[in-house]
Design an enzyme around this catalytic site. Structure first.
Site, PDB file in Angstrom:
ATOM      1  N   HIS A 146     -53.546   1.274 -42.054  1.00 55.25           N
ATOM      2  CA  HIS A 146     -53.202   0.980 -40.650  1.00 55.25           C
ATOM      3  C   HIS A 146     -53.195   2.238 -39.762  1.00 55.25           C
ATOM      4  CE1 HIS A 146     -52.111  -2.694 -42.520  1.00 55.25           C
ATOM      5  NE2 HIS A 146     -50.861  -2.395 -42.813  1.00 55.25           N
ATOM      6  N   LYS A 175     -54.334  -6.479 -34.053  1.00 52.91           N
ATOM      7  CA  LYS A 175     -53.314  -6.485 -32.998  1.00 52.91           C
ATOM      8  C   LYS A 175     -53.980  -6.222 -31.658  1.00 52.91           C
ATOM      9  CE  LYS A 175     -49.580  -4.872 -36.027  1.00 52.91           C
ATOM     10  NZ  LYS A 175     -48.547  -5.878 -36.067  1.00 52.91           N
ATOM     11  N   ASP A 235     -49.172   2.341 -48.417  1.00 48.83           N
ATOM     12  CA  ASP A 235     -48.892   1.056 -47.764  1.00 48.83           C
ATOM     13  C   ASP A 235     -49.249   1.075 -46.275  1.00 48.83           C
ATOM     14  OD1 ASP A 235     -47.793  -1.593 -47.866  1.00 48.83           O
ATOM     15  OD2 ASP A 235     -46.040  -0.843 -46.787  1.00 48.83           O
ATOM     16  N   ASP A 263     -57.400  -5.471 -42.292  1.00 47.12           N
ATOM     17  CA  ASP A 263     -56.349  -4.510 -41.959  1.00 47.12           C
ATOM     18  C   ASP A 263     -55.689  -5.131 -40.737  1.00 47.12           C
ATOM     19  OD1 ASP A 263     -54.882  -2.526 -40.640  1.00 47.12           O
ATOM     20  OD2 ASP A 263     -55.995  -0.966 -41.652  1.00 47.12           O
ATOM     21  N   HIS A 264     -54.538  -5.779 -40.953  1.00 48.07           N
ATOM     22  CA  HIS A 264     -54.034  -6.624 -39.858  1.00 48.07           C
ATOM     23  C   HIS A 264     -53.686  -5.819 -38.602  1.00 48.07           C
ATOM     24  CE1 HIS A 264     -49.990  -5.540 -41.245  1.00 48.07           C
ATOM     25  NE2 HIS A 264     -49.531  -6.020 -40.106  1.00 48.07           N
ATOM     26  N   LYS A 321     -55.643  -5.641 -48.158  1.00 48.89           N
ATOM     27  CA  LYS A 321     -55.293  -4.362 -48.741  1.00 48.89           C
ATOM     28  C   LYS A 321     -54.272  -4.566 -49.882  1.00 48.89           C
ATOM     29  CE  LYS A 321     -51.443  -2.306 -46.345  1.00 48.89           C
ATOM     30  NZ  LYS A 321     -50.393  -2.933 -46.986  1.00 48.89           N
ATOM     31  N   GLU A 357     -40.046   0.744 -39.236  1.00 48.17           N
ATOM     32  CA  GLU A 357     -39.539  -0.617 -39.456  1.00 48.17           C
ATOM     33  C   GLU A 357     -38.048  -0.523 -39.736  1.00 48.17           C
ATOM     34  OE1 GLU A 357     -42.338  -3.309 -41.827  1.00 48.17           O
ATOM     35  OE2 GLU A 357     -42.639  -1.336 -42.669  1.00 48.17           O
ATOM     36  N   LYS A 378     -39.502   2.853 -43.721  1.00 48.63           N
ATOM     37  CA  LYS A 378     -38.721   1.620 -43.757  1.00 48.63           C
ATOM     38  C   LYS A 378     -37.249   1.969 -43.596  1.00 48.63           C
ATOM     39  CE  LYS A 378     -41.877  -1.290 -46.327  1.00 48.63           C
ATOM     40  NZ  LYS A 378     -42.312  -2.205 -45.260  1.00 48.63           N
TER      41      LYS A 378
HETATM   42  C1  BG6 Z   1     -48.039  -4.305 -44.258  1.00 50.17           C
HETATM   43  C2  BG6 Z   1     -47.227  -3.505 -45.221  1.00 50.17           C
HETATM   44  O1  BG6 Z   1     -49.397  -4.012 -44.391  1.00 50.17           O
HETATM   45  O2  BG6 Z   1     -47.623  -3.993 -42.933  1.00 50.17           O
HETATM   46  C3  BG6 Z   1     -45.760  -3.803 -45.046  1.00 50.17           C
HETATM   47  O3  BG6 Z   1     -47.617  -3.821 -46.544  1.00 50.17           O
HETATM   48  C4  BG6 Z   1     -45.354  -3.581 -43.616  1.00 50.17           C
HETATM   49  O4  BG6 Z   1     -44.963  -2.999 -45.913  1.00 50.17           O
HETATM   50  C5  BG6 Z   1     -46.277  -4.323 -42.669  1.00 50.17           C
HETATM   51  O5  BG6 Z   1     -44.028  -4.090 -43.487  1.00 50.17           O
HETATM   52  C6  BG6 Z   1     -45.981  -3.961 -41.238  1.00 50.17           C
HETATM   53  O6  BG6 Z   1     -46.706  -4.792 -40.389  1.00 50.17           O
HETATM   54  P1  BG6 Z   1     -46.212  -5.131 -38.922  1.00 50.17           P
HETATM   55  O7  BG6 Z   1     -47.313  -5.954 -38.357  1.00 50.17           O
HETATM   56  O8  BG6 Z   1     -44.910  -5.852 -39.056  1.00 50.17           O
HETATM   57  O9  BG6 Z   1     -46.047  -3.807 -38.247  1.00 50.17           O
END
Ligand code: BG6
Length: 505
Positions: free
Chosen positions: A244, A186, A239, A181-182, A152, A220, A344
């Site tokens: 996500h 999870k 973002d 999309d990581h 992304k 975060e 954030k």
């Molecule tokens: C990313 C965003 O896709 O996901 C970041 O670009 C964000 O801004 C991150 O910090 C959060 O991922 P995770 O796995 O730490 O929740």
């Protein structure tokens, strides 16, 4: 592994941050666990003038620093299958060089044409690299499969996402595309499906008859760190929400799929996205709150405001916090509000889904009218992955006093097996050719379509407030008023929040 074909893994942007922090450490973990195919080669490429040895040493250090598996014994062995070739991504002739290098490696390692191309590059190259690969036939699946992975953002808005789709689908088939999309990698996000569809107890309650509202929170504690430049053109909505968090909404709200085949699951998620009620221009102000963190002190340490961060415009109006209220117009969810927030520099890092069930129709026992801390199912995605059910019990002793109690399950209690990190799972799926956890084009476009009224309103209507919130607090107070009946958000650890001064920027 028997079920994974031998192949070559090509990473574009191999000298970049993602390669060293996530991709190569994840591949190393797979290697250590014996999950790579018998014959496997990793070819890194970028503009940097490395050779194989420089690249190997660079990756060796990276694995030591960022490895997610507690085993360093195989690093040297693993690095022997790493190779490197410098190429300019815009230079068409360089792709002939790349093709020749791949041919050499294939001969040397006896691997057919199976190849994965991972674009770990700025998105501005997502059009040109696939096109240049196609110009030398590296998209053709005659001598083996070819897969293309992109990270992304998949576009900046609906228009650019459509353009990207056209660029990609010009030369590549949808089945060849894997969009990372990581969050979908999870373990606990995948567990949403299992929790819902392998238990008879939840599903009958999972609808408008029993659910009062649903919250999805992803916060975060870190700021934008060194990514100010990227974040300026993104903001929290693009973002986190567009990808996500809307995917989590999809998994929470979808109908049972007919099977766990990629198409079955992705079709159901797509239907949810297609049912999202479009914001009207006038709704945006009341249904979506944006905020930006300001300088503050956290645990006595001075923390910069967003506008003071490296790469950020000192007058930036990019949001670092977004909270939305919206509806899904279908039979299951008609009338149930969904609330999503992300930000954030909030007090802690947490991602959770909170299902608020409706209260009993009549309160028999002495109790407050609508208790926000009761009849909740909390699915904790990270950290401390697990599931918590909050309900009422009788307080022991005389009378019928009622108290709230928790039934608590922690993923860590289940097994001492390690939970594979998201990239490890997703990279492995790309090797298997399993696209279940990768959003396809229509999902991406629907998600953009849903958010476009917000993006346009924020861009064009200067009167929509951007609330400042001191770093380390829970974000703009105004976001609390989004949740109806004065119920407020579920605060996982309210005591962490320092009350700050909230202002309009
Ligand atoms: C990313 C965003 O896709 O996901 C970041 O670009 C964000 O801004 C991150 O910090 C959060 O991922 P995770 O796995 O730490 O929740």
């Amino acid at each position: 592994m028997k079920n994974i074909d031998n192949h070559i893994y090509v990473i574009f942007g191999a000298s970049g941050d993602l390669t060293k922090r996530k991709l190569v450490p994840a591949l190393y973990s797979l290697y250590v666990q014996g999950m790579l195919p018998e014959r496997f080669v990793l070819l890194g490429t970028s503009r940097s003038e490395f050779d194989d040895d420089v690249f190997r040493n660079y990756m060796k250090d990276a694995i030591k620093k960022f490895k997610e598996i507690d085993d360093e014994s195989k690093i040297d062995e693993f690095c022997k299958i790493l190779f490197y070739i410098p190429i300019g991504f815009n230079d068409k002739s360089a792709y002939i060089k790349l093709k020749n290098k791949l041919d050499d490696l294939r001969k040397q390692f006896d691997i057919n044409g199976n190849t994965i191309f991972y674009l770990s590059t700025p998105p501005s190259l997502y059009g040109i690299i696939p096109q240049n690969l196609a110009s030398v036939g590296l998209n053709k699946q005659i001598d083996g499969w070819k897969r293309l992975i992109i990270e992304k953002p998949f576009g900046y808005d609906l228009e650019s996402a459509i353009k990207l789709k056209e660029q990609l689908l010009n030369n590549w088939e949808e089945e060849q595309l894997y969009r990372i999309d990581h969050y979908l990698g999870k373990e606990t996000v995948q567990n949403l499906l299992v929790t819902r569809f392998s238990n008879g107890i939840f599903e009958p309650l999972w609808n408008r008859n029993y659910v009062h509202h649903i919250e999805i929170t992803s916060t975060e504690s870190i700021g934008v760190e060194k990514r100010g430049g990227y974040y300026e053109s993104s903001g929290a909505l693009r973002d986190m929400v567009q990808n996500h968090l809307l995917h989590i909404v999809g998994l929470i709200a979808m109908e049972p799929p007919t099977s766990v085949e990629p198409y079955a699951i992705r079709n159901e998620i797509l239907k949810v996205f297609q049912s999202l009620r479009q914001f009207k221009k006038d709704d945006v102000r009341n249904s979506v709150i944006r905020g930006q963190y300001t300088a503050s002190k956290i645990k006595n340490e001075v923390v910069k405001g967003y506008r003071e961060e490296e790469g950020v415009n000192p007058e930036s109006i990019t949001e670092t916090y977004a909270a939305l209220k919206f509806y899904i117009d279908n039979w299951r969810w008609g009338g149930v509000p969904f609330y999503v927030r992300t930000g954030k520099r909030l007090p802690t890092r947490i991602t959770e889904v909170v299902i608020h069930f409706k209260p009993t129709p009549h309160f028999l026992f002495a109790k407050k009218e609508m208790d926000n801390a009761c009849n909740l199912l909390i699915i904790r995605i990270q950290p401390d992955e697990g599931i918590l059910l909050k309900f009422s019990m009788k307080t022991p002793g005389a009378g019928f006093d009622v108290q709230n109690v928790n039934m608590d399950f922690h993923y860590s209690d289940l097994t001492n097996q390690r939970i594979p990190p998201a990239y490890e799972r997703l990279l492995h799926d790309t090797m298997k050719g399993d696209s279940t956890l990768f959003p396809r084009t229509e999902e991406v476009l629907e998600a953009w379509k849903f958010l476009m009224p917000v993006i346009e309103c924020w861009k064009n209507d200067k009167n929509v407030p951007l609330y400042g919130y001191p770093a380390g607090t829970w974000g703009p107070k105004n976001a609390d008023y989004l949740i109806q009946d004065g119920m407020g958000w579920h605060y996982p650890c309210k005591d962490l929040a320092e009350d700050g001064v909230y202002c309009e920027l």
